[in-house]
Design a protein around this motif. Sequence first.
Motif, PDB file in Angstrom:
ATOM      1  N   ASN A 114       0.851  -1.189   0.000  1.00  0.00           N
ATOM      2  CA  ASN A 114       0.000   0.000   0.000  1.00  0.00           C
ATOM      3  C   ASN A 114       0.892   1.247   0.000  1.00  0.00           C
ATOM      4  O   ASN A 114       1.730   1.417   0.883  1.00  0.00           O
ATOM      5  CB  ASN A 114      -0.899  -0.016   1.243  1.00  0.00           C
ATOM      6  N   ASP A 116       0.842   5.091   0.502  1.00  0.00           N
ATOM      7  CA  ASP A 116      -0.061   5.988   1.207  1.00  0.00           C
ATOM      8  C   ASP A 116       0.423   7.436   1.073  1.00  0.00           C
ATOM      9  O   ASP A 116       1.377   7.840   1.734  1.00  0.00           O
ATOM     10  CB  ASP A 116      -0.075   5.529   2.686  1.00  0.00           C
ATOM     11  N   SER A 198       4.496   5.097   3.403  1.00  0.00           N
ATOM     12  CA  SER A 198       3.885   6.435   3.425  1.00  0.00           C
ATOM     13  C   SER A 198       4.882   7.488   2.983  1.00  0.00           C
ATOM     14  O   SER A 198       6.093   7.340   3.196  1.00  0.00           O
ATOM     15  CB  SER A 198       3.418   6.780   4.842  1.00  0.00           C
TER      16      SER A 198
END
Length: 220
Positions: A114, A116, A198
């Motif tokens: 993921n 982010d 992130s």
Amino acid sequence: MSLKRCVLLIAAPGSGKSTIAKRIERIYKLTHICSGDLFRAHIANGTDLGKQVEKIMSDGNLVDDDLTMQVLGDSLSKINLKEYDGVLLDGIPRTLNQVELFERQWSAPNLVINVDVPFTEIVNRLSNRLTHLPSGRVYNMDFDPPEVPGIDDVTGEKLQLRSDDKPEAVSNRLDNYELITQPILKHYKDRQLLKVFSGTETNVIWPEIDLFLKKHFKIA
Ligand code: AMP
């Protein structure tokens, strides 16, 4: 049929996922399959399916799950899985139902990445993004412009602002992403398959992903 190696890339539209996906494809020999590009190719080629999904996409809504799985299945059946170490799915699955349909028909992923990126950064980026629609190649007018303004470097064809990159469609897509994709992230987190990266800049996030994949796939 099961896939030898299956990595999912989950990231909001405009978070740099296609750049990251291309790097993973090249370095880790995974066939990159991007559901958005599959739909856009249908639209560019004027197929019946393309006509069916055009309005849904330009409104920033999700295409129905069965149709999405059909398009993915067509694409997976065309690639020679023996030539590659597996697949990198980008933009799919995007609903829990797609997760289930995919795992039933193909396999569970080995790993879910993921990316982010804060939404304020994404809105800013997408309003500066131009796309070569037939190939899905993207340029950013600020930090990755084409050689000739408004023209694709490879084909010399015109670049366009995707209808779903217009501000009102972008906020709809980000709302959809938040609402629909977050449960998928939770699902994979619970199964300990999720790794979150992130940040705001692709070139800062990428080395972290690269290092992680090297360790994960035990590549020296
Ligand atoms: P993307 O390029 O990933 O932002 O996808 C563009 C559009 O294609 C989305 O806004 C949806 O309309 C459609 N789409 C792509 N992937 C999916 C999916 N897995 N499920 C449903 N719709 C999708």
